[in-house]
Design an enzyme around this catalytic site. Structure first.
Site, PDB file in Angstrom:
ATOM      1  N   CYS A  52     -10.983 -30.995  13.472  1.00 33.61           N
ATOM      2  CA  CYS A  52     -10.387 -29.826  12.823  1.00 33.61           C
ATOM      3  C   CYS A  52      -9.123 -29.398  13.552  1.00 33.61           C
ATOM      4  CB  CYS A  52     -11.395 -28.681  12.786  1.00 33.61           C
ATOM      5  SG  CYS A  52     -10.725 -27.137  12.144  1.00 33.61           S
ATOM      6  N   TYR A 135     -11.355 -36.004   9.499  1.00 35.27           N
ATOM      7  CA  TYR A 135     -11.630 -35.613  10.880  1.00 35.27           C
ATOM      8  C   TYR A 135     -11.567 -36.804  11.838  1.00 35.27           C
ATOM      9  CZ  TYR A 135     -13.322 -31.374   8.597  1.00 35.27           C
ATOM     10  OH  TYR A 135     -13.408 -30.239   7.840  1.00 35.27           O
TER      11      TYR A 135
END
Length: 211
Positions: A52, A135
């Site tokens: 993130c 991610y």
């Protein structure tokens, strides 16, 4: 459900995107420097994907010698994607952080050490509880010297991981300037400064990178 795509989409199947860039902030909320430049002469750039991008951006903007950071999307196929599009897994992008830095104050090797030690680069298309191709771990150099340094550091860190009985690095290291970087929407820029209690998923493996 967003964030659960763990297989890279084929380019032919990616979302079409758009010609226009997504609106974003003009100035960094903490560093007060222009996100999109022009950047002063002598500075260098690189992009890091390590989960993130909210926590990753804060990690790098706190380093002495960093001129500006920006959250964005890189390593995919869809031009000018939105956050919701990236989260479907249908653009091929990973969440990345652009780091513009003064190599006289902080070296690229210093940035690589921060990169390797602050996430787990063995997890493939995920980072902790964040699951999906957006991610995945990646390094996007802007020069040949950065590229060679990234490759060498991966070998060094893999040896350290091996010594701890951990798995193989899944980090992608791209050729210099081979992938366009798309700035994320304004609310993602400096997110944890705007939202001090916001989510930060950064978690290293506990292994030291001796480079």
């Amino acid at each position: 459900m967003f964030g659960l795509k763990t297989r890279m989409i084929a380019q032919a199947d990616a979302l079409p995107g758009r010609i226009e860039a997504i609106p974003t902030d003009e100035t960094h909320i903490v560093l007060h420097t222009p996100l999109k430049g022009p950047y002063p002469a002598g500075l260098e750039t690189a992009v890091f994907g390590m989960g993130c991008f909210w926590g990753v951006e804060r990690l790098f903007w706190r380093l002495p010698g960093v001129y500006v950071t920006a959250a964005g999307y890189i390593g995919g196929y869809t031009p000018n994607p939105t956050y919701k599009e990236v989260c479907t897994g249908q653009t091929g992008h990973t969440e990345g952080v652009l780091v513009v830095y003064d190599p006289k104050k902080v070296s690229f090797k210093d940035l690589l050490k921060v990169f390797w030690e602050n996430h787990d680069p063995t997890q493939g298309h995920r980072q902790g509880n964040d699951v999906g191709t957006q991610y995945r771990s990646a390094v996007f150099p802007s020069t040949e010297a950065q590229y060679e340094a990234a490759l060498q550091s991966a070998e060094t860190f893999q040896s350290a991981l091996n010594a701890k009985g951990m798995g193989q690095i899944t980090t992608e290291i791209f050729a210099p300037n081979s992938q366009p970087f798309y700035f994320a929407e304004g609310y993602h820029q400096g997110y944890l400064e705007k939202n001090p209690d916001g989510y930060c998923g950064l978690k290293g493996s506990g292994v030291v990178c001796a480079i």
